[in-house]
Scaffold this active site. Structure first.
Site, PDB file in Angstrom:
ATOM      1  N   GLU A   1      18.359  14.915 -18.112  1.00 55.58           N
ATOM      2  CA  GLU A   1      19.271  15.216 -19.215  1.00 55.58           C
ATOM      3  C   GLU A   1      18.897  16.555 -19.858  1.00 55.58           C
ATOM      4  O   GLU A   1      18.060  16.592 -20.771  1.00 55.58           O
ATOM      5  CB  GLU A   1      19.187  14.126 -20.291  1.00 55.58           C
ATOM      6  CG  GLU A   1      19.653  12.771 -19.848  1.00 55.58           C
ATOM      7  CD  GLU A   1      20.105  11.930 -21.030  1.00 55.58           C
ATOM      8  OE1 GLU A   1      21.203  11.367 -20.960  1.00 55.58           O
ATOM      9  OE2 GLU A   1      19.367  11.860 -22.035  1.00 55.58           O
TER      10      GLU A   1
ATOM     11  N   ASN B   1      24.417   4.615 -23.643  1.00 58.13           N
ATOM     12  CA  ASN B   1      23.416   4.833 -24.698  1.00 58.13           C
ATOM     13  C   ASN B   1      24.188   5.024 -26.008  1.00 58.13           C
ATOM     14  O   ASN B   1      24.695   6.108 -26.281  1.00 58.13           O
ATOM     15  CB  ASN B   1      22.589   6.093 -24.362  1.00 58.13           C
ATOM     16  CG  ASN B   1      21.622   6.447 -25.471  1.00 58.13           C
ATOM     17  OD1 ASN B   1      21.396   5.663 -26.398  1.00 58.13           O
ATOM     18  ND2 ASN B   1      21.041   7.645 -25.380  1.00 58.13           N
ATOM     19  N   TRP B   2      24.266   3.952 -26.773  1.00 63.86           N
ATOM     20  CA  TRP B   2      25.049   4.014 -28.013  1.00 63.86           C
ATOM     21  C   TRP B   2      24.345   4.801 -29.115  1.00 63.86           C
ATOM     22  O   TRP B   2      24.936   5.050 -30.163  1.00 63.86           O
ATOM     23  CB  TRP B   2      25.349   2.593 -28.512  1.00 63.86           C
ATOM     24  CG  TRP B   2      26.427   1.884 -27.757  1.00 63.86           C
ATOM     25  CD1 TRP B   2      27.220   2.404 -26.773  1.00 63.86           C
ATOM     26  CD2 TRP B   2      26.846   0.529 -27.931  1.00 63.86           C
ATOM     27  NE1 TRP B   2      28.101   1.445 -26.328  1.00 63.86           N
ATOM     28  CE2 TRP B   2      27.891   0.283 -27.021  1.00 63.86           C
ATOM     29  CE3 TRP B   2      26.429  -0.513 -28.775  1.00 63.86           C
ATOM     30  CZ2 TRP B   2      28.540  -0.955 -26.931  1.00 63.86           C
ATOM     31  CZ3 TRP B   2      27.064  -1.749 -28.674  1.00 63.86           C
ATOM     32  CH2 TRP B   2      28.106  -1.961 -27.766  1.00 63.86           C
ATOM     33  N   LYS B   3      23.078   5.124 -28.911  1.00 64.76           N
ATOM     34  CA  LYS B   3      22.290   5.824 -29.956  1.00 64.76           C
ATOM     35  C   LYS B   3      22.391   5.034 -31.256  1.00 64.76           C
ATOM     36  O   LYS B   3      22.474   3.809 -31.223  1.00 64.76           O
ATOM     37  CB  LYS B   3      22.752   7.276 -30.082  1.00 64.76           C
ATOM     38  CG  LYS B   3      22.790   7.980 -28.711  1.00 64.76           C
ATOM     39  CD  LYS B   3      22.986   9.459 -28.772  1.00 64.76           C
ATOM     40  CE  LYS B   3      22.932  10.030 -27.363  1.00 64.76           C
ATOM     41  NZ  LYS B   3      23.046  11.471 -27.313  1.00 64.76           N
TER      42      LYS B   3
ATOM     43  N   HIS C   1      13.724   9.771 -24.446  1.00 70.63           N
ATOM     44  CA  HIS C   1      14.967  10.527 -24.657  1.00 70.63           C
ATOM     45  C   HIS C   1      14.648  11.792 -25.471  1.00 70.63           C
ATOM     46  O   HIS C   1      13.779  11.774 -26.332  1.00 70.63           O
ATOM     47  CB  HIS C   1      15.979   9.650 -25.407  1.00 70.63           C
ATOM     48  CG  HIS C   1      17.348  10.249 -25.430  1.00 70.63           C
ATOM     49  ND1 HIS C   1      17.685  11.269 -26.288  1.00 70.63           N
ATOM     50  CD2 HIS C   1      18.450  10.006 -24.686  1.00 70.63           C
ATOM     51  CE1 HIS C   1      18.946  11.616 -26.063  1.00 70.63           C
ATOM     52  NE2 HIS C   1      19.427  10.869 -25.085  1.00 70.63           N
TER      53      HIS C   1
ATOM     54  N   SER D   1      26.990  14.989 -21.667  1.00 67.31           N
ATOM     55  CA  SER D   1      28.429  15.282 -21.703  1.00 67.31           C
ATOM     56  C   SER D   1      29.188  14.767 -20.481  1.00 67.31           C
ATOM     57  O   SER D   1      30.149  15.398 -20.028  1.00 67.31           O
ATOM     58  CB  SER D   1      28.668  16.784 -21.908  1.00 67.31           C
ATOM     59  OG  SER D   1      28.126  17.200 -23.143  1.00 67.31           O
TER      60      SER D   1
ATOM     61  N   GLY E   1      25.553  15.856 -25.853  1.00 65.19           N
ATOM     62  CA  GLY E   1      26.461  15.804 -27.001  1.00 65.19           C
ATOM     63  C   GLY E   1      27.201  17.102 -27.277  1.00 65.19           C
ATOM     64  O   GLY E   1      27.792  17.266 -28.342  1.00 65.19           O
TER      65      GLY E   1
HETATM   66  P1  PGA Z   1      26.096  12.542 -24.308  1.00 63.15           P
HETATM   67  O1  PGA Z   1      24.616  11.948 -24.485  1.00 63.15           O
HETATM   68  O2  PGA Z   1      26.747  11.781 -23.191  1.00 63.15           O
HETATM   69  O3  PGA Z   1      26.754  12.300 -25.647  1.00 63.15           O
HETATM   70  O4  PGA Z   1      25.940  13.989 -23.982  1.00 63.15           O
HETATM   71  C1  PGA Z   1      23.851  11.586 -23.374  1.00 63.15           C
HETATM   72  C2  PGA Z   1      22.504  11.091 -23.825  1.00 63.15           C
HETATM   73  O5  PGA Z   1      21.984  11.606 -24.812  1.00 63.15           O
HETATM   74  O6  PGA Z   1      21.935  10.153 -23.225  1.00 63.15           O
END
Ligand code: PGA
Length: 231
Positions: free
Chosen positions: A152, A9-11, A103, A190, A158
């Site tokens: 999640e 998930n590159w956001k 999300h 994470s 993050g």
């Molecule tokens: P992260 O994000 O791996 O940076 O914690 C996961 C996500 O939001 O899908």
């Protein structure tokens, strides 16, 4: 044998040049299905770029013939039509096989409700796109047509502070008890190449949704190698 999904998930990151650089690094390192012994067909790797980058990524994957699926990070709850700014599932399905829905960053920053997630899921299914519904805990509703869920917890996203593999497993078990054993549950929050093995060893965790660690191609490949060694 369970499938293992490794989903990037590159956001809101990576322009076209950066995305193509990542594909040219990661693509050739992905385990090729034709090289795997029989019975080891369960690894599914997906990359979810921003909308404006999806097409170039898709073309690069086709040219390289890489075993990599493309997904989006959202889609419209509406049909095609007069909905300015929206990406309808019926248009996106030329380009993506999967869509991340609900999300927590969309729920928090864009007011996405459970009802909206349900409508988006229905749009995805109607357009033959796999809905990957994100839930932040075991009590978040899961649309009935959904077969792929990412657990999640918000504290883990993050932050460098993942949930424990044991707790993620216990949430996954409870979700399965509630909605059915056939649903596949991923963990996200994470995840990195250091902690991924312990999660994958849990019986009911079928892979990951990965944000930060997916941006670095080398790190992402390490996670894939770990998954590949376990299936
Ligand atoms: P992260 O994000 O791996 O940076 O914690 C996961 C996500 O939001 O899908």
């Amino acid at each position: 044998m369970k499938n293992i999904w490794i989903i990037a998930n590159w956001k809101s990151n990576k322009n076209i040049a950066e995305a193509l650089e990542w594909i040219s690094l990661v693509g050739p390192k992905l385990p090729r299905k034709d090289n795997l012994p029989a019975g080891r067909q369960g690894l599914k790797v997906v990359v979810c770029p921003t909308f404006s980058v999806i097409e170039e990524v898709k073309k690069a994957i086709q040219v390289g013939n890489f075993p990599l699926m493309v997904g989006s990070q959202d889609l419209s709850p509406f049909d095609e039509g007069a909905y300015t700014g929206e990406e309808a599932a019926a248009i996106l399905n030329d380009l993506v096989e999967l869509s991340i829905l609900g999300h927590s960053e969309r729920r928090q920053n864009f007011g996405e409700s459970d009802e909206m997630v349900e409508r988006k899921t229905a749009q995805a299914i109607a357009a033959n796109i796999i809905p990957l519904v994100c839930v932040q805990g075991q009590d978040i509703p899961i649309p009935s047509e959904c077969n792929l869920v990412a657990y999640e917890p918000i504290f883990a996203i993050g932050t460098g502070n993942p949930d424990t593999p044991e707790n993620a497993e216990s949430v996954a078990k409870k979700i399965k008890e509630k909605v059915g054993q056939e649903i596949e549950i991923l963990y996200g929050g994470s995840v990195n190449s250091e902690n991924c093995k312990k999660f994958l060893e849990q019986e009911d965790i079928s892979g990951f949704l990965i944000g930060k660690a997916s941006l670095d191609g080398e790190e992402f490949v390490k996670i894939i190698d770990c998954a590949n060694s376990l299936i």
